[in-house]
Design a protein around this motif. Structure first.
Motif, PDB file in Angstrom:
ATOM      1  N   ALA A 125       0.870  -1.178   0.000  1.00 51.54           N
ATOM      2  CA  ALA A 125       0.000   0.000   0.000  1.00 51.54           C
ATOM      3  C   ALA A 125       0.907   1.228   0.000  1.00 51.54           C
ATOM      4  CB  ALA A 125      -0.928   0.003   1.197  1.00 51.54           C
ATOM      5  N   ARG A 126       1.725   1.350  -1.040  1.00 50.59           N
ATOM      6  CA  ARG A 126       2.689   2.447  -1.136  1.00 50.59           C
ATOM      7  C   ARG A 126       2.075   3.644  -1.844  1.00 50.59           C
ATOM      8  NH1 ARG A 126       8.295   1.298  -0.463  1.00 50.59           N
ATOM      9  NH2 ARG A 126       8.569   3.467  -1.102  1.00 50.59           N
ATOM     10  N   SER A 127       2.593   4.812  -1.527  1.00 49.50           N
ATOM     11  CA  SER A 127       2.182   6.041  -2.196  1.00 49.50           C
ATOM     12  C   SER A 127       3.358   6.522  -3.042  1.00 49.50           C
ATOM     13  CB  SER A 127       1.788   7.107  -1.174  1.00 49.50           C
ATOM     14  OG  SER A 127       1.404   8.298  -1.811  1.00 49.50           O
TER      15      SER A 127
ATOM     16  N   ARG B 227       4.962   9.293  -5.555  1.00 47.02           N
ATOM     17  CA  ARG B 227       4.812  10.711  -5.881  1.00 47.02           C
ATOM     18  C   ARG B 227       5.604  11.025  -7.147  1.00 47.02           C
ATOM     19  NH1 ARG B 227       7.300  12.928  -0.527  1.00 47.02           N
ATOM     20  NH2 ARG B 227       8.775  11.326  -1.217  1.00 47.02           N
TER      21      ARG B 227
ATOM     22  N   SER C  32      -1.928   0.408  -3.757  1.00 48.50           N
ATOM     23  CA  SER C  32      -1.031   1.555  -3.852  1.00 48.50           C
ATOM     24  C   SER C  32      -1.731   2.750  -4.479  1.00 48.50           C
ATOM     25  CB  SER C  32       0.223   1.191  -4.654  1.00 48.50           C
ATOM     26  OG  SER C  32       1.000   0.233  -3.963  1.00 48.50           O
ATOM     27  N   THR C  33      -1.136   3.929  -4.289  1.00 49.29           N
ATOM     28  CA  THR C  33      -1.681   5.156  -4.856  1.00 49.29           C
ATOM     29  C   THR C  33      -0.588   5.878  -5.631  1.00 49.29           C
ATOM     30  OG1 THR C  33      -1.176   6.387  -2.829  1.00 49.29           O
ATOM     31  CG2 THR C  33      -3.385   5.458  -3.027  1.00 49.29           C
ATOM     32  N   VAL C  34      -0.996   6.638  -6.640  1.00 43.43           N
ATOM     33  CA  VAL C  34      -0.080   7.427  -7.468  1.00 43.43           C
ATOM     34  C   VAL C  34      -0.512   8.885  -7.398  1.00 43.43           C
ATOM     35  CG1 VAL C  34       0.858   7.790  -9.778  1.00 43.43           C
ATOM     36  CG2 VAL C  34       0.306   5.474  -9.011  1.00 43.43           C
ATOM     37  N   LEU C  35       0.413   9.743  -7.016  1.00 44.41           N
ATOM     38  CA  LEU C  35       0.131  11.168  -6.881  1.00 44.41           C
ATOM     39  C   LEU C  35       0.945  11.930  -7.928  1.00 44.41           C
ATOM     40  CD1 LEU C  35       0.476  11.384  -2.981  1.00 44.41           C
ATOM     41  CD2 LEU C  35      -1.605  10.971  -4.313  1.00 44.41           C
TER      42      LEU C  35
ATOM     43  N   ASP D 224       9.149  11.616  -5.635  1.00 43.36           N
ATOM     44  CA  ASP D 224       9.960  10.423  -5.838  1.00 43.36           C
ATOM     45  C   ASP D 224      10.565  10.346  -7.231  1.00 43.36           C
ATOM     46  OD1 ASP D 224       9.166   9.507  -3.273  1.00 43.36           O
ATOM     47  OD2 ASP D 224       7.329   8.658  -4.130  1.00 43.36           O
TER      48      ASP D 224
END
Length: 304
Positions: free
Chosen positions: A96-98, A100, A126-129, A147
């Motif tokens: 469950a990584r974010s 960036r 996971s999420t992508v910002l 990142d």
């Protein structure tokens, strides 16, 4: 109470073995130590902790109350310490990584659909910002605020970069623009004709459109910016019904052309193609999640 920097951490493994085995010989066998060496370790532990730890009882050694509490603490602490010193594993399916990322609206449009499909197929938690491109974005990556950057051109040190793809440029103009009427669509506009026009410029950094303006300025032939906008999509939207020329990545210009309203013609050869890359700080070189994302992006671009 001793401070951590004054404690011999080599005693940690013997301490755990002694408290679990409750026997000097068995603890020594478990760690492949001699019994005298384990006995010496026990004496040092007793001196360091100010407690007997193991005391003889009717049925053999027993733990002191202090030793019982230490044993419970070690059950929680040792697995965490082992994780620190062993290679980190990244399981996309369970993660469950974010992540960036930053890029212009063009690079986001190139990546977002195909990349997000792969991210959520492999790592649904996971999420992508995506954040917007701005003039201090390279510093943001250096300072850990983002990142990964996806951009045209090169990144300054200490950032690392990996080339992703190359894209040429095209001009998007209104269908009744003189360039659209006088030039065959397959033929690049001459630099002289191009520079005679009014241009809508995408402000990538400091009011300039990166590779396009650097190429022209290197020739001593800068273009006239009649309109400056923050996004490639805004540049495309500014063209219909105006004398403006929007110089855009070729695939983006084609995608945003409206038949009967706007026309795409090749940009002057002097501008040339742009290499697009992804860049990151060296501290993320060995981060397993970031490596997974970089490989996913490279594969997505290569097969897209």
């Amino acid at each position: 109470m001793p401070r951590i920097e004054s404690v011999d951490l080599n005693l940690l493994a013997p301490l755990n073995a002694l408290l679990e085995e409750r026997h000097v010989s068995r603890a020594a066998d478990r760690l492949h130590m001699s019994q005298p060496s384990m006995s010496r370790a026990l004496q040092r532990l007793r001196a360091t902790l100010g407690d007997e730890l193991l005391v003889r009882g009717p049925g053999g050694y027993q733990l002191t109350p202090r030793a019982e509490r230490i044993a419970a603490e070690l059950q929680l602490a040792l697995p965490r310490l082992e994780h620190v010193f062993t290679g980190e594993q990244f399981d996309p399916a369970a993660a469950a990584r974010s992540f960036r990322l930053a890029g212009t609206d063009y690079t986001v449009s190139v990546l977002s659909g195909a990349l997000l499909a792969q991210v959520f197929a492999q790592s649904p938690g996971s999420t992508v910002l995506f954040s917007r491109w701005h003039h201090t974005v390279f510093a943001d990556a250096e300072h850990g605020m983002v990142d990964l950057l996806v951009h045209g051109g090169t990144a300054p040190p200490p950032l690392r970069s990996q080339a992703l793809f190359e894209e040429g440029y095209a001009c998007l103009v209104a269908s009744n623009h003189p360039l659209a009427r006088s030039k065959a669509r397959s033929k690049a506009v001459s630099l002289a004709d191009y520079l005679d026009c009014a241009h809508v410029v995408v402000d990538v950094t400091d009011g300039r459109q990166g590779h396009v303006d650097r190429s022209l300025e290197a020739l001593g032939r800068p273009r006239r910016a009649a309109v400056t906008v923050p996004y490639h999509t805004a540049a495309a939207a500014a063209v219909p019904g105006t004398p403006l020329v929007a110089t855009l990545p070729r695939s983006f210009a084609i995608q945003h052309a409206a038949p009967g309203t706007t026309t795409v013609i090749p940009a002057p050869q002097e501008i040339g193609p742009m290499t697009y890359a992804m860049s990151w700080h060296p501290r993320l070189d060995d981060d397993q999640a970031q490596r997974w994302l970089r490989e996913l992006i490279a594969t997505t671009v290569r097969t897209g």
